[in-house]
Design a protein around this motif. Structure first.
Motif, mmCIF file in Angstrom:
data_model
loop_
_atom_site.group_PDB
_atom_site.id
_atom_site.type_symbol
_atom_site.label_atom_id
_atom_site.label_comp_id
_atom_site.label_asym_id
_atom_site.label_seq_id
_atom_site.Cartn_x
_atom_site.Cartn_y
_atom_site.Cartn_z
ATOM 1 N N PHE A 266 -3.403 -35.213 1.530
ATOM 2 C CA PHE A 266 -2.063 -34.861 1.043
ATOM 3 C C PHE A 266 -1.164 -34.469 2.208
ATOM 4 O O PHE A 266 -0.039 -34.936 2.343
ATOM 5 C CB PHE A 266 -2.138 -33.691 0.051
ATOM 6 C CG PHE A 266 -2.605 -34.078 -1.326
ATOM 7 C CD1 PHE A 266 -1.967 -35.081 -2.039
ATOM 8 C CD2 PHE A 266 -3.681 -33.430 -1.925
ATOM 9 C CE1 PHE A 266 -2.388 -35.442 -3.326
ATOM 10 C CE2 PHE A 266 -4.110 -33.775 -3.191
ATOM 11 C CZ PHE A 266 -3.468 -34.780 -3.895
ATOM 12 N N LYS A 267 -1.731 -33.607 3.038
ATOM 13 C CA LYS A 267 -0.964 -33.108 4.174
ATOM 14 C C LYS A 267 -0.545 -34.267 5.086
ATOM 15 O O LYS A 267 0.591 -34.340 5.554
ATOM 16 C CB LYS A 267 -1.843 -32.104 4.940
ATOM 17 C CG LYS A 267 -1.215 -31.504 6.162
ATOM 18 C CD LYS A 267 -0.343 -30.335 5.800
ATOM 19 C CE LYS A 267 0.243 -29.688 7.028
ATOM 20 N NZ LYS A 267 1.038 -28.508 6.686
ATOM 21 N N ASP A 268 -1.498 -35.161 5.319
ATOM 22 C CA ASP A 268 -1.238 -36.275 6.231
ATOM 23 C C ASP A 268 -0.136 -37.184 5.697
ATOM 24 O O ASP A 268 0.750 -37.595 6.441
ATOM 25 C CB ASP A 268 -2.539 -37.058 6.443
ATOM 26 C CG ASP A 268 -2.406 -38.042 7.585
ATOM 27 O OD1 ASP A 268 -1.956 -37.604 8.659
ATOM 28 O OD2 ASP A 268 -2.715 -39.225 7.392
ATOM 29 N N VAL A 269 -0.188 -37.465 4.402
ATOM 30 C CA VAL A 269 0.853 -38.314 3.810
ATOM 31 C C VAL A 269 2.208 -37.630 3.966
ATOM 32 O O VAL A 269 3.201 -38.250 4.336
ATOM 33 C CB VAL A 269 0.536 -38.596 2.327
ATOM 34 C CG1 VAL A 269 1.703 -39.316 1.657
ATOM 35 C CG2 VAL A 269 -0.723 -39.434 2.197
ATOM 36 N N LYS A 270 2.232 -36.320 3.704
ATOM 37 C CA LYS A 270 3.501 -35.589 3.802
ATOM 38 C C LYS A 270 4.025 -35.586 5.247
ATOM 39 O O LYS A 270 5.228 -35.644 5.474
ATOM 40 C CB LYS A 270 3.324 -34.138 3.342
ATOM 41 C CG LYS A 270 2.866 -34.017 1.914
ATOM 42 C CD LYS A 270 3.943 -33.419 1.020
ATOM 43 C CE LYS A 270 3.366 -33.082 -0.329
ATOM 44 N NZ LYS A 270 4.048 -33.744 -1.447
#
Lengths: 495, 211
Positions: A266-270
């Motif tokens: 999630f963090k990476d996509v954001k």
């Protein structure tokens, strides 16, 4: 030829085994007792040896096994595990847990907008970035190497791999020579010709499982309308009901379990895709693909087939540390994401609309190519080989640029590494990137990444030669989004 | 049977007119002599490479024999300057040799490494495998060959036919074997073999293991 011999050997072995089993007259209840019977027989040793010798005679399987690289990889894996453990205790969450009824319902309801279930991401940070990984590769040194400063002081990588020379690269990519028309690059392409090409592609696709024809065709680019089909054919993904079932099975696993790595995804996509003005629309697609990917045990095959000693991280259920029967791979796919991982999926969203198709194309693409981009191995297609190739090509093609950079103490690999590790995703315009990935599939090789990185350096050589500081060089290469990939590759291959 | 070979000494190479000056020739020679009987019915040689680029092997078949070349400049590393193949585990079987030695009385390994970038090169864990045939089978060769197949069949046939189980039992055996075969095929060659990642439905994890 060797295959035939092996087949024969297998046949005689199986016949012998049957004879043995019949002659013992015992009831063969399970596989273990069967094995035991075979092992006790007289011929066992003979056959074991025979199999060993024929297998190793092909000796390809072992040639990439280099001891100190294996050690380097396993030390790196330990570091990742440690940092994941630290993060786990910092945020005070378990690595994996079963969701309760309410959470399951929520995940199911939000399946097409998974961003809703991601929780607080402020405390998470990427486990490692391209820079961390490069630092690890740089310090790998062969203990059996005579380090002669006058020879070795010129590049960052001190691993003596012999890569293709520029001539060999030119021969390999001969279909990208400047005098041949490419499908996607030529602005003045006439329409009649284009229609002909599309017809040809359709003919090729009609014949099933014609991998080589599809590759041969894609060497000169894929038409946008048929890219999906050509990629499926080159990656051997033939979508069927089975794929839908498997997709749903993985989806159920996402619903059932909450993993810590989910938050990392999630963090990476954001951090990456959402900030990209072309890719942010695919946010929810990306969550779906990445969460399924983390739970797909099939991806573990990469570790067994890589022969470079990579090991997925392990954990133990019920806190029984050390008990083999309680050992599990974490995450189930074995892959711990790094900063920018989601960018390996994002460009494919332009090509595939159906999430099921998208997922299986990505999985295959990852297992075949991208896995090697963040694991240490001596294979020419793995990241170490690509780094060596980059440095050697730059030296061969543009020695003046190389020595200028050495003089001002700038390592070009420090700039090019992040491009190569992400296969240029996020650095180029998406249509350019897809044209590049067409060629990865068509030539079945990642060497084109090194070649393109060199070409970018040569293209901006004029600017680099006028500056003398590291930050100025970095600034020159900070934005490469205006690069036209295919004309640039043609230009460098015309050298 | 396997014979493990440990080299007692390396033959030093010197310049002819300056016997005391050691040179970095990029060439090494190891010789091994069998302690009792020569190795017969040789099947293969196994070893682990340590940065040797080329290997040649010479063999003496008996005490009064002269050296016969049975492997000449066999390439072990793709390029002498590169890593690929430098740590390979290699098995040379008899087909790869120039001739098939009847016996190995003395064997000499000649190692070559033309590249000067390596500190050292050698080969480790050298083993010679041979097939042992029981002494009672010593008969002229063709006869023995024919007999060996016959004997095998006899051995196989006797217990199988003196003691035939009942039809039900037999079919049960066959069924079990068939099931095992099917299972093996599934797990080994199935296009997509899927393992569950959890154990009995549990996948609650706290910490990653360092081993």
């Amino acid at each position: 030829m060797t295959d035939k011999v092996d087949e024969k050997l297998k046949q005689t072995f199986l016949n012998q085994t049957q004879k043995i089993i019949i002659s013992t007259g015992k009831f063969v209840a399970d596989f273990q007792s069967l094995l035991k019977t075979i092992k006790q027989s007289d011929q066992y040793e003979y056959y074991q040896h025979l199999f060993k010798s024929t297998q190793v005679a092909s000796f390809d399987e072992h040639k990439y096994e280099i001891d100190y690289l294996k050690k380097g990889q396993s030390a790196w894996e330990k570091r990742i595990v440690k940092s994941l453990n630290t993060m786990c205790s910092e945020v005070n969450l378990p690595l994996a847990r079963q969701r309760n009824e309410n959470e399951m319902r929520s995940v199911r309801r939000h399946w097409n907008e998974l961003g809703h279930i991601c929780g607080d991401l402020n405390r998470f940070r990427p486990v490692y970035s391209a820079k961390d990984f490069l630092d690890v590769i740089c310090v790998l040194i062969n203990p059996n190497l005579k380090i002669d400063e006058s020879i070795w002081n010129c590049g960052l990588i001190k691993i003596p791999l012999v890569t293709k020379s520029f001539i060999e690269i030119k021969n390999l990519y001969s279909d990208l020579r400047p005098n041949l028309i490419q499908y996607c690059s030529d602005e003045t392409f006439n329409e009649v010709k284009e229609e002909e090409n599309i017809k040809l592609a359709l003919q090729i696709l009609e014949k099933k499982s014609n991998l080589n024809a599809a590759r041969e065709y894609a060497k000169r680019g894929c038409p946008t309308s048929l890219r999906g089909k050509l990629w499926s054919s080159m990656l051997d993904v033939d979508l069927s009901n089975w794929h839908v079932t498997y997709f749903n099975y993985l989806k159920q696993n996402v619903i059932d379990y909450d993993l810590l790595v989910d938050s990392l995804y999630f963090k990476d996509v954001k951090l990456t895709a959402v900030n990209d003005d072309q890719l942010f629309v695919f946010e929810d697609y990306l969550y779906q693909v990445l969460l399924l990917f983390s739970r797909d045990t099939y991806v573990q095959c990469c570790f067994t087939s890589s022969a470079s000693g990579c090991q997925p991280a392990r954990s133990f259920i019920k806190k029984k540390i050390g008990a083999e029967e309680c050992a599990v791979i974490y995450p189930p796919s074995g892959i711990i994401p790094f900063y920018g991982f989601s960018m390996l999926v994002a460009p494919m969203c332009f090509v595939f609309e159906d999430p099921v198709h998208l997922y299986f194309i990505f999985r295959q693409f990852y297992m075949k190519y991208f896995f090697d981009l963040h694991h240490i191995s001596a294979s020419p297609n793995a990241i170490v080989g690509l780094c060596v190739l980059f440095e050697s090509l730059l030296r061969q093609i543009s020695p003046d640029l190389w020595f200028h950079l050495q003089d001002i103490q700038v390592q070009p690999l420090r700039i090019a590494f992040k491009w190569m590790m992400r296969a240029f995703s996020g650095y180029l315009a998406s249509n350019q990137l897809l044209a590049l990935w067409d060629r990865i599939l068509a030539y079945d090789s990642l060497e084109i990444l090194s070649l393109l990185a060199v070409a970018i350096f040569v293209l901006r050589k004029g600017n680099v030669l006028t500056v003398t500081s590291e930050s100025a060089v970095e600034a020159i290469f900070s934005d490469i989004s205006s690069i036209k990939v295919i004309p640039l590759l043609q230009f460098i291959l015309g050298h | 049977m396997t014979t493990i070979i440990s080299f007692k000494e390396q033959t030093q190479l010197t310049l002819q007119d300056r016997p005391n000056a050691l040179i970095q020739s990029g060439c090494k020679m190891y010789t091994w002599k069998c302690s009792d009987a020569p190795i017969k019915n040789f099947t293969s040689i196994e070893f682990v490479n340590e940065y040797t680029a080329f290997l040649s092997i010479k063999i003496k078949q008996h005490a009064d024999d002269e050296w016969h070349v049975c492997l000449k400049r066999y390439r072990l590393m793709e390029s002498p300057h590169g890593e690929i193949g430098s740590n390979s585990h290699i098995t040379l079987d008899q087909k790869q040799l120039i001739f098939m030695p009847r016996a190995i009385y003395q064997i000499r390994f000649i190692l070559q490494q033309p590249s000067s970038i390596w500190k050292d090169f050698t080969i480790d864990n050298v083993k010679i495998h041979n097939q042992t045939i029981p002494i009672k089978d010593r008969k002229p060769s063709i006869e023995r060959l024919l007999a060996s197949t016959l004997i095998n069949d006899d051995q196989m046939a006797e217990p199988a036919f003196t003691n035939i189980p009942t039809m039900n039992e037999l079919s049960q055996h066959l069924q079990a074997m068939w099931a095992i075969c099917a299972k093996m095929q599934q797990s080994d060659y199935g296009p997509e073999h899927i393992k569950r990642f959890d154990i009995d439905g549990a996948y609650d994890l706290q910490i990653l293991s360092y081993t």
